[in-house]
Design an enzyme around this catalytic site. Structure first.
Site, PDB file in Angstrom:
ATOM      1  N   ILE A 134       0.834  -1.195   0.000  1.00 20.30           N
ATOM      2  CA  ILE A 134       0.000   0.000   0.000  1.00 20.30           C
ATOM      3  C   ILE A 134       0.870   1.246   0.000  1.00 20.30           C
ATOM      4  CG2 ILE A 134      -1.807   1.255   1.251  1.00 20.30           C
ATOM      5  CD1 ILE A 134      -2.344  -1.489   2.725  1.00 20.30           C
ATOM      6  N   CYS A 135       0.555   2.169  -0.883  1.00 18.90           N
ATOM      7  CA  CYS A 135       1.234   3.456  -0.904  1.00 18.90           C
ATOM      8  C   CYS A 135       0.354   4.446  -0.135  1.00 18.90           C
ATOM      9  CB  CYS A 135       1.453   3.936  -2.340  1.00 18.90           C
ATOM     10  SG  CYS A 135       2.324   5.516  -2.429  1.00 18.90           S
ATOM     11  N   LEU A 136       0.713   4.658   1.123  1.00 19.86           N
ATOM     12  CA  LEU A 136      -0.032   5.560   2.000  1.00 19.86           C
ATOM     13  C   LEU A 136       0.981   6.258   2.891  1.00 19.86           C
ATOM     14  CD1 LEU A 136      -2.812   6.556   3.017  1.00 19.86           C
ATOM     15  CD2 LEU A 136      -2.829   4.613   4.593  1.00 19.86           C
TER      16      LEU A 136
END
Length: 181
Positions: free
Chosen positions: A112-114
């Site tokens: 996840i790109c967060l």
């Protein structure tokens, strides 16, 4: 006879013992924090998010999020894996989708790109904050930083995006059930 005051220097074995004691204290404080977060999460009553330790391992949790109402993800349920480092909460946990998730900010491996899971992490965040942020991300992706370029390109056409999303979700969840996952 005069005595000299020589500073005591711990031996390497003493340093090893002190290091092990420090790790044990860190592990204990992390365990305590995670137990507190588990109770807080269970009492929160937040809709569409949950997480529990994976068996007896307090440092690995299985989380669940339901797609937010009013988004293309509404009604879809995703399982996540959360792994907490010994430096938690000062180090961010590793969080991945276990259920395949077609999304601009999720790659094919579930990464996840967060920002709050990377450079914007704060010790003030907790499991509840992480799950709510990921749930929110489902309906509001950051298309400026996609991990899945195809999903990011389709995002502007919500009708087509939903069609592709549902096809992939149904196929992937059927495969998971067939594989006994």
């Amino acid at each position: 006879m005069a005595t000299r005051n020589i500073p005591h220097s711990p031996s390497s074995s003493q340093k090893g013992i002190e290091g092990a004691e420090s790790v044990a204290k860190d592990t204990h404080s992390v365990s305590k924090r995670l137990q507190k977060e588990l109770m807080s999460l269970m009492m929160s009553g937040d809709k569409g998010i949950s997480a529990f330790p994976d068996g007896d391992n307090l440092f690995r949790w299985i989380g669940t999020i339901t797609g937010p109402i009013g988004t293309v993800y509404e009604g879809l349920t995703y399982k996540l894996i959360l792994e907490f480092p010994s430096g938690y909460p000062y180090k961010a946990p590793m969080v991945k989708f276990d259920t395949p998730c077609y999304h601009p900010n999720v790659d094919h491996l579930g990464n996840i790109c967060l920002d709050i899971l990377k450079d914007k992490w704060s010790a003030l965040y907790d499991v509840r904050t992480i799950l709510l942020s990921i749930q929110s991300l489902l309906g509001e992706p950051n298309n400026d930083s996609p991990l899945n370029v195809h999903a990011a390109e389709l995002w502007t056409n919500q009708e087509l995006y939903k069609k592709v999303l549902l096809e992939k979700y149904q196929r992937d969840t059927k495969q998971s059930v067939a594989a006994g996952i």
